[in-house]
Write a protein that holds these residues in place. Structure first.
Motif, mmCIF file in Angstrom:
data_model
loop_
_atom_site.group_PDB
_atom_site.id
_atom_site.type_symbol
_atom_site.label_atom_id
_atom_site.label_comp_id
_atom_site.label_asym_id
_atom_site.label_seq_id
_atom_site.Cartn_x
_atom_site.Cartn_y
_atom_site.Cartn_z
ATOM 1 N N PRO A 10 -4.596 12.143 -13.066
ATOM 2 C CA PRO A 10 -5.918 11.567 -12.830
ATOM 3 C C PRO A 10 -6.354 10.687 -14.000
ATOM 4 O O PRO A 10 -6.067 10.982 -15.156
ATOM 5 N N GLY A 11 -7.003 9.585 -13.653
ATOM 6 C CA GLY A 11 -7.489 8.654 -14.668
ATOM 7 C C GLY A 11 -6.522 7.531 -14.989
ATOM 8 O O GLY A 11 -6.883 6.569 -15.665
ATOM 9 N N THR A 12 -5.278 7.628 -14.514
ATOM 10 C CA THR A 12 -4.279 6.595 -14.783
ATOM 11 C C THR A 12 -4.664 5.293 -14.086
ATOM 12 O O THR A 12 -5.023 5.290 -12.910
ATOM 13 N N LEU A 13 -4.562 4.191 -14.802
ATOM 14 C CA LEU A 13 -4.848 2.869 -14.249
ATOM 15 C C LEU A 13 -3.553 2.231 -13.775
ATOM 16 O O LEU A 13 -2.578 2.156 -14.513
ATOM 17 N N VAL A 14 -3.557 1.780 -12.521
ATOM 18 C CA VAL A 14 -2.382 1.184 -11.891
ATOM 19 C C VAL A 14 -2.689 -0.257 -11.508
ATOM 20 O O VAL A 14 -3.744 -0.543 -10.942
ATOM 21 N N ILE A 26 0.827 -1.201 0.000
ATOM 22 C CA ILE A 26 0.000 0.000 0.000
ATOM 23 C C ILE A 26 0.866 1.257 0.000
ATOM 24 O O ILE A 26 0.551 2.243 -0.682
ATOM 25 N N LEU A 27 1.959 1.240 0.736
ATOM 26 C CA LEU A 27 2.854 2.399 0.743
ATOM 27 C C LEU A 27 3.458 2.641 -0.630
ATOM 28 O O LEU A 27 3.569 3.791 -1.080
ATOM 29 N N GLU A 28 3.837 1.579 -1.326
ATOM 30 C CA GLU A 28 4.391 1.716 -2.676
ATOM 31 C C GLU A 28 3.331 2.250 -3.639
ATOM 32 O O GLU A 28 3.625 3.083 -4.507
ATOM 33 N N LEU A 29 2.113 1.778 -3.490
ATOM 34 C CA LEU A 29 1.018 2.268 -4.323
ATOM 35 C C LEU A 29 0.779 3.756 -4.066
ATOM 36 O O LEU A 29 0.679 4.543 -5.007
ATOM 37 N N ALA A 30 0.701 4.134 -2.808
ATOM 38 C CA ALA A 30 0.451 5.537 -2.461
ATOM 39 C C ALA A 30 1.556 6.439 -3.006
ATOM 40 O O ALA A 30 1.272 7.519 -3.539
ATOM 41 N N LYS A 31 2.786 5.998 -2.903
ATOM 42 C CA LYS A 31 3.927 6.768 -3.410
ATOM 43 C C LYS A 31 3.810 6.961 -4.924
ATOM 44 O O LYS A 31 3.979 8.063 -5.435
ATOM 45 N N ALA A 32 3.495 5.899 -5.637
ATOM 46 C CA ALA A 32 3.385 5.972 -7.090
ATOM 47 C C ALA A 32 2.215 6.854 -7.513
ATOM 48 O O ALA A 32 2.323 7.617 -8.478
ATOM 49 N N MET A 33 1.100 6.773 -6.809
ATOM 50 C CA MET A 33 -0.104 7.519 -7.178
ATOM 51 C C MET A 33 0.111 9.025 -7.116
ATOM 52 O O MET A 33 -0.487 9.764 -7.898
ATOM 53 N N ARG A 34 0.964 9.480 -6.219
ATOM 54 C CA ARG A 34 1.212 10.921 -6.089
ATOM 55 C C ARG A 34 1.746 11.528 -7.383
ATOM 56 O O ARG A 34 1.496 12.697 -7.668
#
Length: 76
Positions: free
Chosen positions: A30-34, A18-26
């Protein structure tokens, strides 16, 4: 499902996926699929909870033998 970004956290335990996901999302638009890939079974509960808390939609969640794969769309 074709994601723009793939985060592979195999072997990492909670809370690292979850931390890696949160870091990448920053850093994403908007709209990017991960796509998030993990071997941590806690992801089945953690990812939906994180998505609900942050407002980033959980598009899909799958279990593939020992892998847990989730797709999240960046809100915005």
């Amino acid at each position: 499902m074709e994601a723009a970004v793939r985060i592979d956290t195999r072997g990492a335990l909670c809370p690292m996926p979850i931390l890696e996901l949160a870091k990448a999302m920053r850093a994403l638009a908007p709209g990017t699929l991960v796509e998030l890939v993990s071997t941590d079974r806690g992801l089945e509960a953690d990812l939906p909870a994180w998505c609900e808390a942050t407002g980033n939609p959980l598009v899909r969640m799958e279990r593939r033998e020992r892998l847990y794969v989730g797709w999240v769309r960046k809100a915005g």
